[in-house]
Design an enzyme around this catalytic site. Structure first.
Site, PDB file in Angstrom:
ATOM      1  N   VAL A 195       3.699  -0.656   4.496  1.00 53.16           N
ATOM      2  CA  VAL A 195       2.325  -1.083   4.776  1.00 53.16           C
ATOM      3  C   VAL A 195       1.815  -1.943   3.622  1.00 53.16           C
ATOM      4  CG1 VAL A 195      -0.004  -0.325   5.359  1.00 53.16           C
ATOM      5  CG2 VAL A 195       1.962   1.063   6.054  1.00 53.16           C
ATOM      6  N   LYS A 213       1.597  -3.438   8.836  1.00 53.67           N
ATOM      7  CA  LYS A 213       2.738  -2.530   8.810  1.00 53.67           C
ATOM      8  C   LYS A 213       3.958  -3.229   9.417  1.00 53.67           C
ATOM      9  CE  LYS A 213       4.134   2.230   9.830  1.00 53.67           C
ATOM     10  NZ  LYS A 213       3.701   3.550  10.339  1.00 53.67           N
ATOM     11  N   ILE A 250       0.820  -1.210   0.000  1.00 54.38           N
ATOM     12  CA  ILE A 250       0.000   0.000   0.000  1.00 54.38           C
ATOM     13  C   ILE A 250       0.850   1.253   0.000  1.00 54.38           C
ATOM     14  CG2 ILE A 250      -1.756   1.321   1.248  1.00 54.38           C
ATOM     15  CD1 ILE A 250      -2.747  -1.286   2.446  1.00 54.38           C
ATOM     16  N   ASP A 308       2.335  14.918  14.272  1.00 55.73           N
ATOM     17  CA  ASP A 308       2.667  14.895  12.843  1.00 55.73           C
ATOM     18  C   ASP A 308       1.398  14.881  11.997  1.00 55.73           C
ATOM     19  OD1 ASP A 308       4.353  14.934  10.655  1.00 55.73           O
ATOM     20  OD2 ASP A 308       4.572  12.757  10.568  1.00 55.73           O
ATOM     21  N   GLY A 343       6.375   4.463   4.486  1.00 52.79           N
ATOM     22  CA  GLY A 343       6.528   5.678   5.282  1.00 52.79           C
ATOM     23  C   GLY A 343       7.889   5.739   5.934  1.00 52.79           C
ATOM     24  N   GLY A 344       8.040   6.708   6.844  1.00 55.11           N
ATOM     25  CA  GLY A 344       9.318   6.887   7.505  1.00 55.11           C
ATOM     26  C   GLY A 344       9.685   5.727   8.410  1.00 55.11           C
ATOM     27  N   MET A 345       8.683   5.056   9.004  1.00 57.99           N
ATOM     28  CA  MET A 345       8.963   3.977   9.950  1.00 57.99           C
ATOM     29  C   MET A 345       8.730   2.587   9.393  1.00 57.99           C
ATOM     30  SD  MET A 345      10.202   4.931  12.804  1.00 57.99           S
ATOM     31  CE  MET A 345       9.868   3.452  13.761  1.00 57.99           C
TER      32      MET A 345
END
Length: 515
Positions: free
Chosen positions: A79, A94, A71, A187, A74-76
């Site tokens: 997904v 995730k 999907i 954020d 991201g930064g961490m």
């Protein structure tokens, strides 16, 4: 070449042998950045390796889940859309992005994101189902939202203003719930908000969330937390004690601004430019960008975006109440604002225009008094006409600086007009004129406020050219000496090099810290 451009080249290199050859070429061309380039290259290789690992080695079945497709990244974490095989439920899975290379801090932050979000049960906050570890990779699952990021709706003309306000209203209520549970998001931005098929906004990504009642924090000391375009000004001042609930109010106000105007409150070619504006300037009012925004809605948005936390809404609930009043057609809360605060806001909102108006009016008063008291015999009409023309030109130029995609062009044009009119005023004055030449170094100094080395250089060249023309066309004993001209031009060049060097160092330092 600026340091950030060098790092951009490093990040675009292939992690194979071909990329290694190009890296060695970069190191030879820029030996002064050897350590930083090497460090960036190592991080780049590790991330490339991790991506290949996740794509090639990730099995079709992940514990109890069947992975269907990717999907987002991201930064961490990465997904995936997955199906729980026993419950036959579609979820968003995730997995920590750094994989086996993750350090303890990354794993702790990743787990904390799941734990924080799992304790929040609200229809507008993404629900967490499970947290676990599979094959040394930490993961968690959450509800799969069939929808799109709010970031795609900013320029959607088919959405009515009322619909957009309702989205922000629902998010404000969700934020108030989270704050009531002792959680600040930190954020909030359009890409961290999903809108489902029923039009409901869902707040996601609690990777930077903080428990407001806890003293500890899983971020490094001195780290700027958040996304520059949507973060609150106080989040830049990492040494301060911050009430992140009020920072969330600002960020939600920035989301409202995005929905009303199609852009963030501050935009720029780099994060550095955005942060400078965030710290020193006020955003252009929404109603000046979108004529369909009424004054009440404009007031709500600008109050949420107040620089000082105490001037914003005191809570997300109060923000939601004013949005509700607007939707109902009732009067919103409009606290009285002193003339001093209005002047400061104007200065931050239109700094160039404010400074020009102040300077031009001051010079006009001085020139008029000099003539009335008999101290000056120069042409008063020409001087006032020049100052009036200067003042009139400043208004469209200030608008252009904030409205066009490339503000450098109108800013440079404005600077050249300043040099031309100041030179004409000096030419129209009576001898001796040497004291009036202080205007040139002052204009070069002001040009440094744009934090652009090229702008400082262009202004210096314009001032030197104007000075040379004055000395060649005017008969003024105070400027006739050759040594005076050489010294004055040398001083302008030294000033230019000093300012350009400082700007270059600040921009490079910031670029390095961000990478």
């Amino acid at each position: 070449m600026e340091f950030e451009q060098i790092l951009t080249k490093v990040l675009s290199l292939d992690s194979g042998p071909n990329g290694g050859e190009k890296l060695r070429t970069l190191l030879l061309e820029h030996p002064q950045w050897k350590d930083q380039i090497t460090e960036c290259w190592e991080m780049h290789r590790k991330l490339k390796l991790t991506r290949r690992t996740l794509k090639s080695e990730l099995p079709a079945n992940w514990g109890h889940y069947e992975i269907l497709d990717e999907i987002d990244r991201g930064g961490m974490g990465v997904v995936y859309r997955a199906r729980h095989m026993e419950l036959n439920r579609i979820v968003a899975l995730k997995i920590i992005r750094s994989g086996e290379l993750a350090d303890e801090l990354e794993v702790a932050r990743f787990r904390r994101e799941a734990q924080v979000a799992a304790n929040l049960l609200h229809p507008n906050i993404i629900p967490i189902y499970e947290v676990g570890q599979e094959k040394q990779l930490v993961y968690f699952t959450m509800a799969f939202v069939d929808g799109m990021p709010l970031s795609r709706l900013g320029n959607n003309s088919s959405l009515s203003t009322t619909t957009k306000i309702k989205l922000v209203y629902e998010l404000a209520k969700a934020l108030q719930y989270a704050h009531g549970q002792g959680v600040a998001h930190r954020d909030i931005k359009p890409s961290n908000i999903l809108v489902d098929t029923q039009g409901n906004p869902i707040l996601i990504d609690f990777g930077l969330a903080k428990l407001t009642h806890a003293a500890s924090d899983l971020t490094a000391s001195g780290t700027v937390i958040g996304t520059p375009a949507y973060m609150a000004p106080e989040q830049l001042q990492t040494h301060r004690t911050i009430d992140f609930r009020l920072s969330d109010v600002y960020s939600l106000g920035a989301v409202l601004y995005f929905l009303l105007t199609g852009r963030a409150p501050f935009v720029g070619p780099t994060s550095f430019d955005v942060m400078i504006q965030l710290k020193d300037r006020e955003p252009v009012r929404p109603l000046r960008i979108n004529k369909q925004v009424d004054r009440e809605l404009d007031t709500i948005c600008m109050r949420a975006l107040a620089k000082l936390p105490e001037q914003r809404y005191s809570s997300a609930s109060e923000f939601a109440e004013d949005l509700s009043r607007w939707m109902e057609g009732s009067a919103i809360q409009t606290p009285t604002t002193s003339l001093w605060v209005k002047a400061v806001r104007w200065w931050r909102q239109e700094p160039g225009l404010f400074l020009h108006v102040t300077a031009i009016l001051t010079v006009s008063i001085i020139i008029t008094l000099s003539h009335l008291l008999g101290y000056s015999q120069s042409n008063l009409f020409q001087q006032i006409a020049l100052l009036t023309t200067w003042l009139i030109l400043c208004v469209p130029l200030q608008q252009a600086v904030f409205r066009v995609k490339n503000p450098s062009i109108p800013a440079v044009l404005w600077g050249f007009i300043d040099v031309a009119i100041v030179s004409l005023l000096i030419a129209n004055a009576q001898a001796p004129r040497s004291l009036l030449l202080v205007a040139y170094p002052l204009m070069i100094t002001v040009s440094a406020l744009f934090y652009r080395t090229r702008f400082v250089l262009l202004m210096t060249i314009a001032c030197i050219v104007a000075f040379v023309i004055l000395t060649q066309t005017l008969s003024d004993p105070s400027m006739d000496r050759t040594d005076f001209r050489v010294i004055f031009v040398s001083l302008l060049l030294v000033q230019c090099l000093t300012l350009a060097s400082l700007i270059f160092k600040v921009r490079n330092l910031f670029s390095y810290r961000n990478h």
